[in-house]
Design an enzyme around this catalytic site. Structure first.
Site, short mmCIF file in Angstrom:
data_model
loop_
_atom_site.label_atom_id
_atom_site.label_comp_id
_atom_site.label_asym_id
_atom_site.label_seq_id
_atom_site.Cartn_x
_atom_site.Cartn_y
_atom_site.Cartn_z
N HIS A 128 0.88 -1.19 0.00
CA HIS A 128 0.00 0.00 0.00
C HIS A 128 0.91 1.23 0.00
O HIS A 128 1.65 1.44 -0.95
CB HIS A 128 -0.92 -0.12 1.23
CG HIS A 128 -2.04 0.86 1.29
ND1 HIS A 128 -2.42 1.66 0.25
CD2 HIS A 128 -2.90 1.17 2.32
CE1 HIS A 128 -3.45 2.42 0.61
NE2 HIS A 128 -3.75 2.14 1.87
N HIS A 151 -2.54 -2.39 -9.73
CA HIS A 151 -3.47 -1.78 -8.79
C HIS A 151 -4.73 -2.62 -8.75
O HIS A 151 -5.13 -3.18 -9.77
CB HIS A 151 -3.83 -0.35 -9.24
CG HIS A 151 -4.41 0.46 -8.14
ND1 HIS A 151 -5.75 0.43 -7.83
CD2 HIS A 151 -3.83 1.30 -7.26
CE1 HIS A 151 -5.96 1.23 -6.80
NE2 HIS A 151 -4.83 1.77 -6.43
N ASP A 170 2.70 5.39 -7.06
CA ASP A 170 3.94 5.27 -6.29
C ASP A 170 5.17 5.03 -7.14
O ASP A 170 6.29 5.06 -6.63
CB ASP A 170 3.80 4.13 -5.28
CG ASP A 170 2.91 4.54 -4.13
OD1 ASP A 170 2.90 5.74 -3.83
OD2 ASP A 170 2.22 3.69 -3.58
N1 CMC Z 1 4.50 -7.18 -10.41
C1 CMC Z 1 4.38 -8.41 -10.98
N2 CMC Z 1 3.24 -9.08 -11.05
C2 CMC Z 1 2.15 -8.51 -10.50
C3 CMC Z 1 2.20 -7.24 -9.89
C4 CMC Z 1 3.44 -6.57 -9.87
N3 CMC Z 1 3.55 -5.37 -9.31
N4 CMC Z 1 0.97 -6.91 -9.43
C5 CMC Z 1 0.18 -7.94 -9.74
N5 CMC Z 1 0.89 -8.90 -10.39
C6 CMC Z 1 0.39 -10.16 -10.95
C7 CMC Z 1 0.15 -11.20 -9.87
O1 CMC Z 1 1.27 -12.00 -9.66
C8 CMC Z 1 -1.01 -11.96 -10.46
O2 CMC Z 1 -0.50 -12.81 -11.46
P1 CMC Z 1 -1.12 -14.30 -11.66
O3 CMC Z 1 -2.52 -14.06 -12.14
O4 CMC Z 1 -0.24 -14.94 -12.64
O5 CMC Z 1 -1.08 -14.94 -10.32
C9 CMC Z 1 -1.84 -10.89 -11.18
O6 CMC Z 1 -0.88 -9.87 -11.53
C10 CMC Z 1 -2.94 -10.28 -10.32
O7 CMC Z 1 -2.35 -9.86 -9.10
P2 CMC Z 1 -3.13 -9.76 -7.72
O8 CMC Z 1 -2.12 -9.92 -6.63
O9 CMC Z 1 -4.29 -10.70 -7.75
O10 CMC Z 1 -3.67 -8.30 -7.79
P3 CMC Z 1 -4.23 -7.48 -6.57
O11 CMC Z 1 -5.33 -6.65 -7.10
O12 CMC Z 1 -4.52 -8.36 -5.41
O13 CMC Z 1 -2.98 -6.58 -6.14
C11 CMC Z 1 -1.50 -4.78 -5.81
C12 CMC Z 1 -2.89 -5.21 -6.31
C13 CMC Z 1 -1.39 -3.26 -5.87
C14 CMC Z 1 -1.37 -5.20 -4.34
C15 CMC Z 1 -0.45 -5.46 -6.68
O14 CMC Z 1 -0.57 -5.06 -8.03
C16 CMC Z 1 0.97 -5.19 -6.18
O15 CMC Z 1 1.45 -5.92 -5.30
N6 CMC Z 1 1.67 -4.15 -6.73
C17 CMC Z 1 2.99 -3.81 -6.25
C18 CMC Z 1 2.85 -2.96 -5.00
C19 CMC Z 1 2.38 -1.55 -5.30
O16 CMC Z 1 2.89 -0.90 -6.19
N7 CMC Z 1 1.43 -1.08 -4.49
C20 CMC Z 1 0.94 0.30 -4.58
C21 CMC Z 1 -0.49 0.38 -5.01
S1 CMC Z 1 -0.95 2.05 -5.48
C22 CMC Z 1 -0.87 2.94 -4.04
C23 CMC Z 1 -1.88 2.56 -3.05
O17 CMC Z 1 -3.10 2.70 -3.29
O18 CMC Z 1 -1.50 2.12 -1.97
#
Ligand code: CMC
Length: 429
Positions: A268, A307, A363
């Protein structure tokens, strides 16, 4: 004749049900009538991490993730970033309308006149370990504020509520700057109420021996824009925490300490800190392809990408890229920017990221700007928490005024052991 209802057939019993549809949503409680027999508890929906569950109605912020749209109270984020300032946006988020000149002046006056913190709070902060992470300090200090305002638990009294809201918005920059100064072993700078909200923050952060700090207007404005971009983002993890903790009717300081703790995590608000560490670890543009392959192979994530809601370019990232250029005119170019732009270019052409709709989020660039402004990486989540304060408080206030809200208490699907007899220790295997 189309109807705004959903027909459900339970194939276990052959029974049909019709539930109303409202705003493309059905009420989870309408599922409870679906039972196999009279003793059955009734059907629930299972939604870990609330991926498809609306926990509230809200009139504050709209995020349309498919189309990359962000609006506060109907105003597009790019217009606010260009034409408004953080305090005006804060007023808008809390009150639903932009302030008149008179209302704005009063609001600004009220915030400015609550920036000082009690000396006991200052002493408390000074007692943290000499190198304490500023975010840990911030979270603890927010919680400690509740002990200074014994009237704060009167959350149903709008006058009492308003004063706590003003205090929190006014004192967050002070506490944030003191957290930084403490972690650096520097003396604390008291607020300078002649300066703007962000100018005063820069003064409390960076003033050394000069009698009066003179903030650079480009950096002051850049910070203001960054604060606008981070002010609210509907039901994100920390806001959900704010609402959830606040639903127990605890005072806003205690609820906000919890929200700030949720923001601290690397998925986050800690993401901008993680981005900088990642860019430093990559070290050179030539190492990017290897790094991307590792991410695709499941070794970590590309921080600052992806996201839960945006499946298109995060509109805040577009604005931030422009701000970065303005800041670098003053501070000189952050060498990590070249690695970041190349990383973005390669990732946006890669099928792995395209298929999963992973775009840079807010970010990805904010940390690079903060670093250019001389802020240490550990301060990045703090820089997110200051402006998000108004988002948390607006959402908390909306929750308190919503008759449908009750203490947040989700259900579970229990998969554990059935009843069994206690086994004395000497009989256990
Ligand atoms: N790098 C590589 N792969 C990713 C990433 C990433 N940053 N984000 C998602 N994926 C992949 C994930 O491995 C999954 O792949 P598969 O379907 O093969 O298993 C797919 O994309 C869907 O991911 P998810 O984990 O189900 O997606 P989510 O909606 O639960 O997660 C997130 C959202 C923001 C937590 C995630 O994209 C992430 O961890 N990003 C990196 C951390 C980040 O930049 N966070 C800041 C968010 S913006 C500021 C805020 O609001 O806090």
């Amino acid at each position: 004749m189309p109807k705004d209802t959903l027909s459900i057939t339970d194939n276990r019993t052959g029974k049909d049900y019709e539930v109303p549809i409202w705003e493309d949503t059905i009420r989870a409680m309408d599922l409870r009538q679906i039972k196999v027999n009279e003793d059955d508890f009734g059907m629930m929906s299972y939604d870990p991490a609330f991926k498809n569950t609306a926990s509230t109605k809200s009139r504050i912020t709209l995020v349309d993730g498919e189309n990359g749209i962000l609006r506060y109270r109907g105003y597009p984020i790019d217009q606010l970033a260009e034409k408004s300032n953080y305090l005006e946006v804060a007023y808008l988020l809390l009150n639903g309308e932009l302030p008149t000149k008179k209302d704005y002046n009063q609001w600004e006056y009220d915030i400015i006149h609550h920036t000082i913190i009690h000396e006991n709070i200052r002493q408390l902060m000074q007692n943290f370990r000499y190198d304490a992470h500023p975010m840990g300090l911030l979270i603890s200090t927010i919680a400690a504020l509740s002990t200074f305002y014994p009237e704060a638990p009167q959350i149903q009294d709008s006058q009492v509520r308003n004063i706590q809201i003003q205090r929190l918005i006014a004192k967050m920059p002070t506490i944030a700057a003191f957290s930084y100064r403490h972690s650096r072993g520097l003396p604390f700078n008291y607020p300078d109420n002649d300066l703007s909200y962000t100018g005063n923050f820069l003064s409390m952060m960076f003033k050394m021996t000069e009698v009066k700090y003179d903030p650079n207007p480009v950096l002051e404005r850049a910070l203001d824009v960054l604060f606008i971009l981070h002010a609210d983002h509907e039901q994100n993890c920390s806001t959900n925490a704010m609402r959830s903790i606040g639903s127990s009717n605890v005072d806003p300081y205690s609820a906000m300490a919890g929200a700030a703790a949720a923001l601290y995590g690397p998925l986050h608000g800690g993401a901008n800190e993680a981005v900088l560490r990642m860019l430093a670890q990559i070290g050179d543009k030539k190492n990017i392809p290897d790094f991307i392959e590792k991410v695709k192979g499941g070794e970590g994530r590309l921080m600052g990408f992806g996201h839960r809601v945006y499946k298109n370019y995060d509109p805040r990232a577009t604005i931030i890229k422009k701000v970065a250029e303005e800041v670098f005119e003053v501070t000189g170019r952050n060498p990590l920017l070249d690695i970041a732009t190349e990383l973005e270019r390669i990732a946006l052409e890669d099928d792995y990221f395209i298929e999963r709709k992973l775009y840079p989020n807010v970010d990805f660039y904010s940390g690079i700007i903060y670093q250019a402004m001389d802020l240490p990486v550990a301060m990045f989540p703090v820089m997110f928490a200051i402006p998000r304060t108004v988002g948390w408080l607006s959402q908390w206030q909306e929750m308190l005024q919503d008759d449908e809200q009750k203490i947040a208490r989700p259900r579970q699907v229990y998969l554990g052991e059935d009843e069994r007899k206690f086994v004395p220790m000497d009989k256990r295997k």
